[in-house]
Structure formats: C-alpha cells, structure tokens
Enzyme design. Structure first.
Site, PDB file in Angstrom:
ATOM      1  N   VAL A  28      -2.723  -7.757  -1.509  1.00 52.91           N
ATOM      2  CA  VAL A  28      -2.092  -8.496  -0.415  1.00 52.91           C
ATOM      3  C   VAL A  28      -3.100  -9.168   0.529  1.00 52.91           C
ATOM      4  CG1 VAL A  28       0.103  -7.239  -0.436  1.00 52.91           C
ATOM      5  CG2 VAL A  28      -1.774  -6.392   0.990  1.00 52.91           C
ATOM      6  N   ALA A  51     -10.168  -5.148  15.801  1.00 57.25           N
ATOM      7  CA  ALA A  51      -9.729  -6.541  15.980  1.00 57.25           C
ATOM      8  C   ALA A  51      -8.551  -6.842  15.059  1.00 57.25           C
ATOM      9  CB  ALA A  51     -10.895  -7.490  15.705  1.00 57.25           C
ATOM     10  N   ILE A  69      -4.543  10.336  11.489  1.00 53.13           N
ATOM     11  CA  ILE A  69      -3.602  10.911  10.525  1.00 53.13           C
ATOM     12  C   ILE A  69      -4.389  11.366   9.294  1.00 53.13           C
ATOM     13  CG2 ILE A  69      -1.495  10.459   9.178  1.00 53.13           C
ATOM     14  CD1 ILE A  69      -1.070  10.056  12.243  1.00 53.13           C
ATOM     15  N   SER A 129      -2.742   0.357  14.992  1.00 48.38           N
ATOM     16  CA  SER A 129      -3.519   1.592  15.154  1.00 48.38           C
ATOM     17  C   SER A 129      -3.831   1.770  16.635  1.00 48.38           C
ATOM     18  CB  SER A 129      -4.831   1.485  14.374  1.00 48.38           C
ATOM     19  OG  SER A 129      -5.716   2.508  14.771  1.00 48.38           O
ATOM     20  N   TYR A 152     -12.178  -3.454  12.409  1.00 56.95           N
ATOM     21  CA  TYR A 152     -10.894  -2.773  12.209  1.00 56.95           C
ATOM     22  C   TYR A 152     -10.025  -2.912  13.466  1.00 56.95           C
ATOM     23  CZ  TYR A 152      -7.632   1.036  11.085  1.00 56.95           C
ATOM     24  OH  TYR A 152      -6.506   1.786  10.820  1.00 56.95           O
ATOM     25  N   GLY A 211       0.831  -1.216   0.000  1.00 59.64           N
ATOM     26  CA  GLY A 211       0.000   0.000   0.000  1.00 59.64           C
ATOM     27  C   GLY A 211       0.857   1.254   0.000  1.00 59.64           C
ATOM     28  N   LYS A 266      -6.375  -4.738  13.887  1.00 60.23           N
ATOM     29  CA  LYS A 266      -5.180  -3.997  14.303  1.00 60.23           C
ATOM     30  C   LYS A 266      -4.625  -4.514  15.634  1.00 60.23           C
ATOM     31  CE  LYS A 266      -4.764  -1.345  10.754  1.00 60.23           C
ATOM     32  NZ  LYS A 266      -3.563  -1.424   9.896  1.00 60.23           N
ATOM     33  N   ASN A 311       1.872  -2.107   5.405  1.00 58.55           N
ATOM     34  CA  ASN A 311       1.096  -0.871   5.594  1.00 58.55           C
ATOM     35  C   ASN A 311      -0.306  -0.936   4.984  1.00 58.55           C
ATOM     36  OD1 ASN A 311       0.820   2.298   5.697  1.00 58.55           O
ATOM     37  ND2 ASN A 311       0.517   1.722   3.547  1.00 58.55           N
TER      38      ASN A 311
HETATM   39  P1  NAP Z   1      -5.187   5.098   2.596  1.00 56.94           P
HETATM   40  O1  NAP Z   1      -4.821   6.538   2.399  1.00 56.94           O
HETATM   41  O2  NAP Z   1      -6.595   4.686   2.463  1.00 56.94           O
HETATM   42  O3  NAP Z   1      -4.250   4.202   1.645  1.00 56.94           O
HETATM   43  C1  NAP Z   1      -4.389   2.810   1.685  1.00 56.94           C
HETATM   44  C2  NAP Z   1      -3.271   2.169   0.898  1.00 56.94           C
HETATM   45  O4  NAP Z   1      -3.419   0.737   1.020  1.00 56.94           O
HETATM   46  C3  NAP Z   1      -3.324   2.488  -0.591  1.00 56.94           C
HETATM   47  O5  NAP Z   1      -1.998   2.592  -1.054  1.00 56.94           O
HETATM   48  C4  NAP Z   1      -4.020   1.258  -1.182  1.00 56.94           C
HETATM   49  O6  NAP Z   1      -3.646   0.984  -2.540  1.00 56.94           O
HETATM   50  C5  NAP Z   1      -3.456   0.161  -0.282  1.00 56.94           C
HETATM   51  N1  NAP Z   1      -4.280  -1.040  -0.244  1.00 56.94           N
HETATM   52  C6  NAP Z   1      -5.561  -1.197   0.207  1.00 56.94           C
HETATM   53  N2  NAP Z   1      -5.971  -2.473   0.063  1.00 56.94           N
HETATM   54  C7  NAP Z   1      -4.919  -3.148  -0.497  1.00 56.94           C
HETATM   55  C8  NAP Z   1      -4.719  -4.493  -0.896  1.00 56.94           C
HETATM   56  N3  NAP Z   1      -5.670  -5.418  -0.745  1.00 56.94           N
HETATM   57  N4  NAP Z   1      -3.523  -4.818  -1.453  1.00 56.94           N
HETATM   58  C9  NAP Z   1      -2.547  -3.899  -1.608  1.00 56.94           C
HETATM   59  N5  NAP Z   1      -2.679  -2.609  -1.244  1.00 56.94           N
HETATM   60  C10 NAP Z   1      -3.853  -2.240  -0.699  1.00 56.94           C
HETATM   61  O7  NAP Z   1      -4.747   4.636   4.083  1.00 56.94           O
HETATM   62  P2  NAP Z   1      -3.731   5.298   5.135  1.00 56.94           P
HETATM   63  O8  NAP Z   1      -4.504   6.230   5.991  1.00 56.94           O
HETATM   64  O9  NAP Z   1      -2.506   5.759   4.438  1.00 56.94           O
HETATM   65  O10 NAP Z   1      -3.420   4.012   6.038  1.00 56.94           O
HETATM   66  C11 NAP Z   1      -2.234   3.241   5.885  1.00 56.94           C
HETATM   67  C12 NAP Z   1      -2.141   2.266   7.040  1.00 56.94           C
HETATM   68  O11 NAP Z   1      -2.115   2.972   8.280  1.00 56.94           O
HETATM   69  C13 NAP Z   1      -3.342   1.312   7.135  1.00 56.94           C
HETATM   70  O12 NAP Z   1      -2.917   0.038   7.565  1.00 56.94           O
HETATM   71  C14 NAP Z   1      -4.205   1.957   8.203  1.00 56.94           C
HETATM   72  O13 NAP Z   1      -5.060   1.041   8.836  1.00 56.94           O
HETATM   73  C15 NAP Z   1      -3.143   2.503   9.139  1.00 56.94           C
HETATM   74  N6  NAP Z   1      -3.630   3.583   9.995  1.00 56.94           N
HETATM   75  C16 NAP Z   1      -4.090   4.741   9.457  1.00 56.94           C
HETATM   76  C17 NAP Z   1      -4.558   5.747  10.301  1.00 56.94           C
HETATM   77  C18 NAP Z   1      -5.071   7.063   9.780  1.00 56.94           C
HETATM   78  O14 NAP Z   1      -5.549   7.859  10.614  1.00 56.94           O
HETATM   79  N7  NAP Z   1      -4.994   7.355   8.498  1.00 56.94           N
HETATM   80  C19 NAP Z   1      -4.551   5.545  11.696  1.00 56.94           C
HETATM   81  C20 NAP Z   1      -4.081   4.336  12.199  1.00 56.94           C
HETATM   82  C21 NAP Z   1      -3.609   3.365  11.341  1.00 56.94           C
HETATM   83  P3  NAP Z   1      -4.406   1.687  -3.820  1.00 56.94           P
HETATM   84  O15 NAP Z   1      -3.834   3.080  -3.888  1.00 56.94           O
HETATM   85  O16 NAP Z   1      -4.035   0.851  -4.975  1.00 56.94           O
HETATM   86  O17 NAP Z   1      -5.868   1.678  -3.496  1.00 56.94           O
END
Ligand code: NAP
Length: 247
Positions: free
Chosen positions: A64, A157, A188, A142, A155, A12, A159, A90
């Site tokens: 993935v 569970a 974020i 998370s 979600y 990701g 994480k 990620n």
């Molecule tokens: P995001 O902006 O929604 O981006 C998600 C990324 O994951 C994208 O690059 C997407 O690829 C990729 N992805 C989704 N499903 C996939 C799959 N099946 N196979 C391969 N790639 C996949 O999310 P984010 O906010 O950057 O979050 C990144 C990580 O941080 C996640 O694990 C999330 O749970 C964690 N997190 C985020 C926050 C927050 O506040 N944002 C807080 C805590 C934890 P495409 O571009 O091709 O769709």
C-alpha cells in the site's frame, strides 16, 4: 446498515494490531479483506481465524505504499465481496534514527507506507462509499504523532500527517454518510515494539501512567467502535489508546 452486512478492508491485517482488528470486526459479523505486504503465511492464519468466527474472509497481497497498488487492492476487494463499508488504514512501519544520521530512503519509506497509503486507499474506497452513501474509515495514528519522540522524527511526522488527513477527510465526507476517525495507540506489544532496545522500552514504560504496554486487542476494540453503524455522529476524532501516556 447493520454490522453483519458490512465488508471491511484492513491494510496490514496479517499481524499485530491489524490482525486483532480483523478478528474484532469478524467477531461482530463483518466480512474481512486481510491485506498484507509479504507475510502470506501470517495473512492466511488471520483469514482462517476470521472464518472460524463464521464470516467470509480473504487475503489480498498489496504494497500500500504504492498508490497503484492501493487502487488495485480496493478494486479487487469490491470485485470479491461486492461492496466496501469499512476501511482501516493500519499498515505501518518504523525506520528509527536520529535526524543527523537519518537517510532519505528511510524517511521516504516511512511516509509512503504510513501516510501516502492512507491517502490513496481512502481516495479509492471513498468512491465506492460515496455511491453507497455509507462508510466508516479508521486511520492508525500514534501518540508519537501527537507528542513527538527523539529518534522517530520521520515516524512522528507521518503519524501527525495521518491526523491532518483524518480531519480533512472527515469534513469532506461529513454530509455523505462517511465518517473518518483515527486511533492513536501508545505502546502496544507487537512485532513493531519487540524490536525496541530494552533501555528504550524501559524509558517508554516509565511514561505510561498505567505502567504497562497495551494489547493489540485494546486498539482493535476502539477501532470496532468507530466502525459501528451506531457511531454515525462521531467524525474527525483522534482517540488515544495508551494507558494515559498522552495525558
Ligand atoms: P507490525 O506488528 O509491525 O505489523 C505491521 C503490519 O503492516 C503487517 O501486517 C505488515 O504486513 C503490514 N505492512 C507493512 N508495510 C506494508 C505495506 N507496504 N503494504 C501492506 N502492508 C504492510 O505493526 P503493529 O505494531 O501491528 O502496527 C500497526 C499500526 O499501528 C501501524 O500503523 C503502527 O504505526 C501503528 N502503531 C503501533 C504502535 C505499537 O506500539 N505497536 C503504536 C502506535 C501506532 P506483512 O505481515 O506482510 O509484513
């Protein structure tokens, strides 16, 4: 190992936190494999941004959430770059909803994308890292995995599972030169949080002592620390990057 000789796979890596991680690693001289699911244009932008920092970078499509695609992805990265030193699990999704109305397909998609993916990418990458007797694995958990959140049971569970996975793998690989750590971001600013209704967002902001959301770069800098060869004696840790949210 020195950072400039390392190869990283960021699942990701096309957008949000994953993109910031790719750039943070590229800025430290690491060659980067940028995985994405469907957004090729975003992945190619990340690749170009990494290359402009003077490192090798390439995009790798792969869902993935599917174990066979994790295996194929790791194999392709090894064939392209010759090694794999840093794995950042990620890729993640949210499918929010209250438990009473939650659908099985949403629960399944959530744990398969957020947890099963990390297990199978680690399983494949660790084979290479064991042979190298060197590796750095960093998983995205998370704050919600530590504290829970109404409407996010699936979600949370997934994480929380990432934390158990991180600690178990850390113990398995501790004597083999491979460290396994996790980061637990709070709120974020990315596409993921843009989708939150205003009221939920305001409620979450109220719980952050710093009073503001974090940046993808805040998370990326912590991931880059765990990815350093110098972080050799740090394993099984979960670092909150949350403006104090989990205190
Ligand atoms: P995001 O902006 O929604 O981006 C998600 C990324 O994951 C994208 O690059 C997407 O690829 C990729 N992805 C989704 N499903 C996939 C799959 N099946 N196979 C391969 N790639 C996949 O999310 P984010 O906010 O950057 O979050 C990144 C990580 O941080 C996640 O694990 C999330 O749970 C964690 N997190 C985020 C926050 C927050 O506040 N944002 C807080 C805590 C934890 P495409 O571009 O091709 O769709």
């Amino acid at each position: 190992m020195i950072m400039g000789e390392c190869v990283a796979l960021v699942t990701g890596g096309s957008r949000g936190i994953g993109r910031a991680i790719c750039l943070a690693l590229a800025g430290r001289g690491v060659s980067v494999a940028v995985n994405y699911a469907g957004n090729e244009a975003a992945a190619l932008e990340t690749v170009e941004a990494c290359r402009s920092l003077g490192v090798q970078a390439q995009a790798f499509q792969g869902d993935v959430s599917q174990p066979a695609e994790c295996a194929a992805l790791v194999k392709e990265v090894k064939n392209t770059f010759g090694r794999l030193d840093i794995l950042v699990n990620n890729a993640g999704i949210t499918r929010d909803g209250l438990m009473l109305t939650a659908k099985q397909e949403d629960f399944d998609a959530t744990w398969q994308t957020n947890l099963r993916s990390a297990f199978f990418c680690m399983k494949e990458a660790s084979r290479l890292m064991l042979r190298q007797r060197y590796g750095r694995i960093i998983n995205l958990s998370s704050v919600v995995g530590l504290r829970g959140n109404p409407g996010q049971a699936a979600y949370a569970a997934s994480k929380a599972g990432v934390i158990g996975l991180t600690k178990s793998a850390a113990k398995e690989f501790a004597a083999k030169g491979i460290t396994v750590n996790a980061v637990a971001p709070g709120m974020i600013d990315t596409d993921m949080t843009k989708r939150l209704p205003d009221a939920v967002r305001a409620q979450m902001l109220d719980t952050i002592p710093m009073g503001k959301p974090g940046l993808a770069e805040d998370v990326a800098n912590a991931v880059a620390f765990f990815a350093e060869p110098a972080a050799a004696y740090v394993t099984g840790q979960v670092l909150c990057i949350d403006g104090g949210m989990a205190i």
